[in-house]
Design a protein around this motif. Structure first.
Motif, PDB file in Angstrom:
ATOM      1  N   LEU A   1       0.837  -1.204   0.000  1.00  0.00           N
ATOM      2  CA  LEU A   1       0.000   0.000   0.000  1.00  0.00           C
ATOM      3  C   LEU A   1       0.871   1.253   0.000  1.00  0.00           C
ATOM      4  O   LEU A   1       0.650   2.199  -0.760  1.00  0.00           O
ATOM      5  N   TYR A   2       1.890   1.240   0.862  1.00  0.00           N
ATOM      6  CA  TYR A   2       2.788   2.392   0.924  1.00  0.00           C
ATOM      7  C   TYR A   2       3.414   2.677  -0.441  1.00  0.00           C
ATOM      8  O   TYR A   2       3.550   3.830  -0.841  1.00  0.00           O
ATOM      9  N   LYS A   3       3.830   1.612  -1.111  1.00  0.00           N
ATOM     10  CA  LYS A   3       4.506   1.822  -2.405  1.00  0.00           C
ATOM     11  C   LYS A   3       3.599   2.611  -3.331  1.00  0.00           C
ATOM     12  O   LYS A   3       4.034   3.556  -3.989  1.00  0.00           O
ATOM     13  N   ASP A   4       2.330   2.215  -3.365  1.00  0.00           N
ATOM     14  CA  ASP A   4       1.389   2.924  -4.247  1.00  0.00           C
ATOM     15  C   ASP A   4       1.151   4.353  -3.760  1.00  0.00           C
ATOM     16  O   ASP A   4       1.108   5.297  -4.548  1.00  0.00           O
ATOM     17  N   ILE A   5       1.008   4.486  -2.450  1.00  0.00           N
ATOM     18  CA  ILE A   5       0.744   5.822  -1.892  1.00  0.00           C
ATOM     19  C   ILE A   5       1.944   6.739  -2.137  1.00  0.00           C
ATOM     20  O   ILE A   5       1.796   7.903  -2.520  1.00  0.00           O
ATOM     21  N   LEU A   6       3.140   6.198  -1.919  1.00  0.00           N
ATOM     22  CA  LEU A   6       4.351   7.025  -2.096  1.00  0.00           C
ATOM     23  C   LEU A   6       4.517   7.446  -3.551  1.00  0.00           C
ATOM     24  O   LEU A   6       4.882   8.588  -3.848  1.00  0.00           O
ATOM     25  N   LYS A   7       4.199   6.500  -4.453  1.00  0.00           N
ATOM     26  CA  LYS A   7       4.279   6.851  -5.891  1.00  0.00           C
ATOM     27  C   LYS A   7       3.321   7.995  -6.178  1.00  0.00           C
ATOM     28  O   LYS A   7       3.693   8.993  -6.792  1.00  0.00           O
ATOM     29  N   ASP A   8       2.089   7.848  -5.709  1.00  0.00           N
ATOM     30  CA  ASP A   8       1.086   8.908  -5.924  1.00  0.00           C
ATOM     31  C   ASP A   8       1.523  10.229  -5.322  1.00  0.00           C
ATOM     32  O   ASP A   8       1.224  11.298  -5.849  1.00  0.00           O
ATOM     33  N   SER A   9       2.197  10.140  -4.185  1.00  0.00           N
ATOM     34  CA  SER A   9       2.599  11.362  -3.479  1.00  0.00           C
ATOM     35  C   SER A   9       3.945  11.890  -3.977  1.00  0.00           C
ATOM     36  O   SER A   9       4.472  12.858  -3.437  1.00  0.00           O
ATOM     37  N   GLN A  10       4.524  11.198  -4.948  1.00  0.00           N
ATOM     38  CA  GLN A  10       5.831  11.565  -5.523  1.00  0.00           C
ATOM     39  C   GLN A  10       6.927  11.661  -4.458  1.00  0.00           C
ATOM     40  O   GLN A  10       7.699  12.619  -4.418  1.00  0.00           O
ATOM     41  N   ILE A  11       6.919  10.682  -3.580  1.00  0.00           N
ATOM     42  CA  ILE A  11       7.992  10.590  -2.577  1.00  0.00           C
ATOM     43  C   ILE A  11       8.830   9.365  -2.940  1.00  0.00           C
ATOM     44  O   ILE A  11       8.296   8.259  -3.063  1.00  0.00           O
ATOM     45  N   ALA A  12      10.143   9.607  -3.105  1.00  0.00           N
ATOM     46  CA  ALA A  12      11.002   8.503  -3.556  1.00  0.00           C
ATOM     47  C   ALA A  12      11.226   7.486  -2.442  1.00  0.00           C
ATOM     48  O   ALA A  12      11.304   7.834  -1.272  1.00  0.00           O
ATOM     49  N   PHE A  13      11.293   6.213  -2.833  1.00  0.00           N
ATOM     50  CA  PHE A  13      11.663   5.159  -1.875  1.00  0.00           C
ATOM     51  C   PHE A  13      12.626   4.206  -2.550  1.00  0.00           C
ATOM     52  O   PHE A  13      12.827   4.264  -3.768  1.00  0.00           O
ATOM     53  N   TYR A  14      13.257   3.342  -1.754  1.00  0.00           N
ATOM     54  CA  TYR A  14      14.358   2.513  -2.249  1.00  0.00           C
ATOM     55  C   TYR A  14      14.195   1.136  -1.665  1.00  0.00           C
ATOM     56  O   TYR A  14      14.317   0.985  -0.440  1.00  0.00           O
ATOM     57  N   GLU A  15      13.908   0.162  -2.482  1.00  0.00           N
ATOM     58  CA  GLU A  15      13.766  -1.180  -1.904  1.00  0.00           C
ATOM     59  C   GLU A  15      15.157  -1.735  -1.629  1.00  0.00           C
ATOM     60  O   GLU A  15      15.945  -1.903  -2.548  1.00  0.00           O
ATOM     61  N   THR A  16      15.442  -1.948  -0.374  1.00  0.00           N
ATOM     62  CA  THR A  16      16.781  -2.387  -0.003  1.00  0.00           C
ATOM     63  C   THR A  16      16.685  -3.320   1.195  1.00  0.00           C
ATOM     64  O   THR A  16      15.795  -3.176   2.028  1.00  0.00           O
ATOM     65  N   SER A  17      17.599  -4.265   1.266  1.00  0.00           N
ATOM     66  CA  SER A  17      17.588  -5.155   2.434  1.00  0.00           C
ATOM     67  C   SER A  17      18.464  -4.605   3.543  1.00  0.00           C
ATOM     68  O   SER A  17      18.430  -5.072   4.668  1.00  0.00           O
ATOM     69  N   ASN A  18      19.297  -3.644   3.196  1.00  0.00           N
ATOM     70  CA  ASN A  18      20.116  -3.014   4.230  1.00  0.00           C
ATOM     71  C   ASN A  18      19.385  -1.796   4.779  1.00  0.00           C
ATOM     72  O   ASN A  18      18.532  -1.222   4.109  1.00  0.00           O
ATOM     73  N   GLU A  19      19.747  -1.413   5.986  1.00  0.00           N
ATOM     74  CA  GLU A  19      19.199  -0.156   6.510  1.00  0.00           C
ATOM     75  C   GLU A  19      19.827   0.990   5.706  1.00  0.00           C
ATOM     76  O   GLU A  19      21.031   0.990   5.433  1.00  0.00           O
ATOM     77  N   ARG A  20      18.995   1.935   5.328  1.00  0.00           N
ATOM     78  CA  ARG A  20      19.486   3.038   4.506  1.00  0.00           C
ATOM     79  C   ARG A  20      19.194   4.349   5.219  1.00  0.00           C
ATOM     80  O   ARG A  20      18.076   4.587   5.669  1.00  0.00           O
ATOM     81  N   ILE A  21      20.206   5.187   5.353  1.00  0.00           N
ATOM     82  CA  ILE A  21      20.016   6.475   6.029  1.00  0.00           C
ATOM     83  C   ILE A  21      20.571   7.580   5.137  1.00  0.00           C
ATOM     84  O   ILE A  21      21.719   7.514   4.688  1.00  0.00           O
ATOM     85  N   GLN A  22      19.730   8.555   4.887  1.00  0.00           N
ATOM     86  CA  GLN A  22      20.116   9.660   4.002  1.00  0.00           C
ATOM     87  C   GLN A  22      20.299  10.915   4.849  1.00  0.00           C
ATOM     88  O   GLN A  22      19.386  11.336   5.563  1.00  0.00           O
ATOM     89  N   LEU A  23      21.487  11.514   4.780  1.00  0.00           N
ATOM     90  CA  LEU A  23      21.734  12.776   5.487  1.00  0.00           C
ATOM     91  C   LEU A  23      22.271  13.764   4.463  1.00  0.00           C
ATOM     92  O   LEU A  23      23.313  13.518   3.852  1.00  0.00           O
ATOM     93  N   ASN A  24      21.608  14.866   4.277  1.00  0.00           N
ATOM     94  CA  ASN A  24      21.900  15.781   3.160  1.00  0.00           C
ATOM     95  C   ASN A  24      22.052  14.952   1.893  1.00  0.00           C
ATOM     96  O   ASN A  24      21.205  14.118   1.605  1.00  0.00           O
ATOM     97  N   ASP A  25      23.175  15.114   1.179  1.00  0.00           N
ATOM     98  CA  ASP A  25      23.319  14.330  -0.050  1.00  0.00           C
ATOM     99  C   ASP A  25      24.103  13.039   0.178  1.00  0.00           C
ATOM    100  O   ASP A  25      24.501  12.368  -0.761  1.00  0.00           O
ATOM    101  N   LYS A  26      24.341  12.684   1.414  1.00  0.00           N
ATOM    102  CA  LYS A  26      25.121  11.461   1.691  1.00  0.00           C
ATOM    103  C   LYS A  26      24.185  10.311   2.075  1.00  0.00           C
ATOM    104  O   LYS A  26      23.242  10.482   2.839  1.00  0.00           O
ATOM    105  N   THR A  27      24.508   9.147   1.528  1.00  0.00           N
ATOM    106  CA  THR A  27      23.699   7.973   1.849  1.00  0.00           C
ATOM    107  C   THR A  27      24.560   6.951   2.588  1.00  0.00           C
ATOM    108  O   THR A  27      25.686   6.663   2.159  1.00  0.00           O
ATOM    109  N   PHE A  28      24.024   6.411   3.649  1.00  0.00           N
ATOM    110  CA  PHE A  28      24.743   5.407   4.435  1.00  0.00           C
ATOM    111  C   PHE A  28      23.940   4.110   4.412  1.00  0.00           C
ATOM    112  O   PHE A  28      22.715   4.133   4.387  1.00  0.00           O
ATOM    113  N   GLU A  29      24.684   3.014   4.428  1.00  0.00           N
ATOM    114  CA  GLU A  29      24.007   1.706   4.442  1.00  0.00           C
ATOM    115  C   GLU A  29      24.538   0.883   5.593  1.00  0.00           C
ATOM    116  O   GLU A  29      25.754   0.874   5.850  1.00  0.00           O
TER     117      GLU A  29
END
Ligand code: GAL
Length: 649
Positions: free
Chosen positions: A601-629
């Motif tokens: 449900l979230y995937k569809d809602i996020l697409k509709d809301s134009q919020i990007a998501f990332y299917e990943t098995s690792n924990e993903r943390i975004q701080l400014n333009d840096k991404t940590f896994e």
């Protein structure tokens, strides 16, 4: 007054003090002949700040009014001679036995009406005037004495206020305090009777002092009255902390900042952590992903949620003043952190907003209740791998993983509210209802979709988020309703969980239609409680998903059906709906949904809301333009080694 401003301290760069690499050390546990050895090792670990003092009251005031700071002076002098900064704890979490001998009204009484027994900790009643007076004296004396010590950079008030059952008391002090609370709140007893609906069962009170503490009877008790008691408990806890804060402010040095360390499990407490930290300088937290008899590995999503919630308390970075380094437990031990796991948990905390971290603790003690709480060193006093985990971690946060100038910029907020949490605790309605578990059903799928989320109380301004989620917000005050209404006037996404809006601030059901009915665009016709699992299932995109705990049965008004029921009699009824309301999309999750379904449900809602998501098995943390896994598993995932972290190039 002790003054310390030695050459090492004078010459350090000011910025050093805000980049704390800390450890909890209890020099008073050890012969003084050990101190140099210990401090040298601590230095070698890369530590620059030591936390001391929070359980020392009986050493500092062995008899009422007789103070002896010799040992603490010596500790501070020795620690300072190595150039360490210090976080000094005030010692009121455990009290000397003379306090009880001299004053009979100190001990708290638990939910079942049992008086606590001396010898553990956190047993005092926040409403004991004697305890408050004694606390003021010892706290004031201690803080005043060290106000000129330049390297004491912070004062920690007490230790884990409200933890270990200390968020509840129903002693005579509290009973009287509650009566005063009610008198302040309601202009007359009649008004109070009317709010509680005491006409039901014919139980109108005649005076405020007639009101009993509404816990600990064989049966439940009036939910509206119980919520007032919860608020009273919270106010009592916060008032004690604020009193201590006033004393600390009166005596501390200008260079010293003030905090109080919060325990884990805050959603389960009878105090509002937001209020507790309102007047302190920075939030600090004790991060134990596993503790005591927990035999399973930590749930990294749950730990992440807790950290997001801690960051949300002041919507700022925070400190961790206890970060687990080894297995912990009092009478039971459980999961042993695997090599590298404590370091990974510390990094997870750092990336989620813990700017300064102290590990707990330097060395395990062979006596007392915490013999099974491991330190960097264990009772054998031998060098082991944990030493290198701490050292490596502090090196990492000084280089590639330094988050000083980085911040999250999350578009999604999950909202909670303590009145609502207490309302659920008072009347869970489903035998399987647990607020944290249900809350995680909304958080976990977002975590798995690599999306940063802020977890904040409804008091906070949420208007700047693109998407706001309110899991099971039974109590929707008129004020909250207005703010939600305003939110929908922009192009936003709003998601409600089941049972939202059914109650008012007084914890009574709203008469007439649900306050959110027009926003949701559907009527909740009926509801049903279920077990942890049930035979019921729903379909979404031709896949079956199980239901549990709770479901609302919805009739559509202006909303459209996203998920419907298919069991006998309810074939035409809806479970999940979407409504276009003002300029927003409003979703209603009318049941406790399986995590996989929520994710879809979230995937569809996020697409509709134009919020990007990332299917990943690792924990993903975004701080400014840096991404940590972060890989929490014991296998390599997407090129990341087991139990490890990386910054994406
Ligand atoms: C914390 C507490 C510490 C110590 C530790 C053991 O909750 O603040 O004093 O008891 O747990 O793991």
């Amino acid at each position: 007054m002790l003054k310390i401003d030695n050459d090492v301290i004078k010459n350090r760069k000011l910025s050093e003090k805000m980049k704390v690499k800390g450890i909890a050390y209890y020099p008073e546990h050890w012969e003084q002949s050990n101190w140099d050895k210990d401090l040298k090792r601590i230095k070698e670990m890369g530590v620059n700040t030591i936390r001391i003092g929070e359980f020392m009251w009986s050493l500092l005031e062995p008899r009422e009014g007789e103070f002896d700071f010799t040992l603490l002076d010596q500790m501070i002098e020795k620690i300072s001679s190595y150039g360490f900064d210090i976080l000094l704890g005030t010692p009121t979490a455990t009290f000397p036995v003379w306090t009880l001998k001299n004053y009979s009204n100190i001990m708290a009484v638990d939910e079942m009406g049992r008086q606590r027994k001396y010898g553990t900790r956190r047993q005092y009643c926040y409403n004991s005037k004697d305890y408050l007076r004694l606390s003021r004296i010892i706290t004031g004396k201690m803080v005043e004495r060290y106000a000129d010590v330049k390297n004491i950079i912070g004062i920690q008030i007490d230790n884990e206020i409200g933890h270990e059952g200390s968020d509840f008391c129903q002693c005579d002090n509290c009973r009287r305090g509650f009566s005063d609370f009610l008198e302040r709140k309601y202009d007359s007893v009649d008004h109070m009777n009317q709010v509680y609906g005491n006409v039901f069962w014919g139980q109108n009170f005649i005076e405020f002092s007639d009101v009993e503490v509404p816990f600990g009877d064989l049966l439940g008790h009036n939910p509206s009255l119980r919520l007032d008691y919860a608020r009273f408990l919270s106010e009592s806890t916060v008032a004690y902390c604020d009193e201590m804060l006033q004393v600390v402010h009166k005596f501390k040095g200008d260079h010293q900042e003030v905090t109080t360390n919060l325990p884990g499990g805050l959603f389960n407490k009878w105090f509002d952590a937001n209020k507790l930290v309102e007047n302190i300088d920075f939030v600090s937290f004790d991060n134990y992903p596993i503790w005591g008899g927990e035999i399973n590995n930590a749930d990294d999503a749950k730990v992440a949620m807790e950290l997001d919630m801690i960051r949300g308390l002041k919507e700022k970075k925070f400190w961790i003043v206890e970060e687990l380094i080894g297995a912990q437990g009092h009478d039971y031990v459980g999961w042993l952190p695997r090599p590298g796991q404590a370091k990974l948990w510390a990094m997870q905390a750092h990336l989620r907003g813990a700017e300064n971290i102290f590990f707990f603790r330097y060395k395990g003690l062979n006596k007392g209740e915490e013999q099974f709480c491991q330190g960097v060193y264990d009772v054998d006093d031998e060098l082991n791998d944990k030493f290198y985990e701490v050292k490596d971690f502090f090196e990492d946060v000084s280089k590639d993983f330094n988050t000083e100038d980085l911040a999250s910029n999350n578009k999604v907020a999950l909202l909670y509210d303590f009145d609502n949490i207490w309302s659920w605790k008072i009347q869970p309605q489903s035998s399987e209802y647990n607020f944290l578990k249900e809350f995680m059903k909304y958080y976990r799928p977002l975590y798995e979709l690599g999306l940063g989320v802020d977890v904040i109380s409804t008091d906070k301004d949420f208007s700047h988020y693109d998407m706001v989620i309110l899991p099971n917000m039974q109590i929707v005050s008129d004020d909250l309703y207005q703010r939600l209404e305003a939110f929908t006037n922009e192009n936003k996404t709003l998601i409600f969980g089941y049972r939202s809006g059914i109650r008012n601030k007084q914890n009574n059901m709203r008469l007439g239609k649900n306050i959110l009915q027009d926003m949701i665009g559907a009527t909740i016709e009926q509801y049903e409680a279920m077990g942890e699992s049930s035979d019921l299932a729903v379909d979404y995109k031709s896949i079956k998903y199980p239901l549990s705990v709770w479901r609302d049965i919805l009739r559509l008004n202006t909303a459209e059906k996203l998920v419907g029921y298919n069991d006998y009699g309810f074939e035409n009824k809806s479970c999940v709906t979407k409504n276009n309301y003002n300029k927003s999309a409003v979703y209603y999750m009318g049941a406790s949904l399986d995590c996989d379904l929520m994710k879809e449900l979230y995937k569809d809602i996020l697409k509709d809301s134009q919020i990007a998501f990332y299917e990943t098995s690792n924990e993903r943390i975004q701080l400014n333009d840096k991404t940590f896994e972060l890989n929490h598993s014991f296998e390599e995932v997407s090129g990341l080694k087991p139990v490890s972290y990386k910054k994406q190039a």
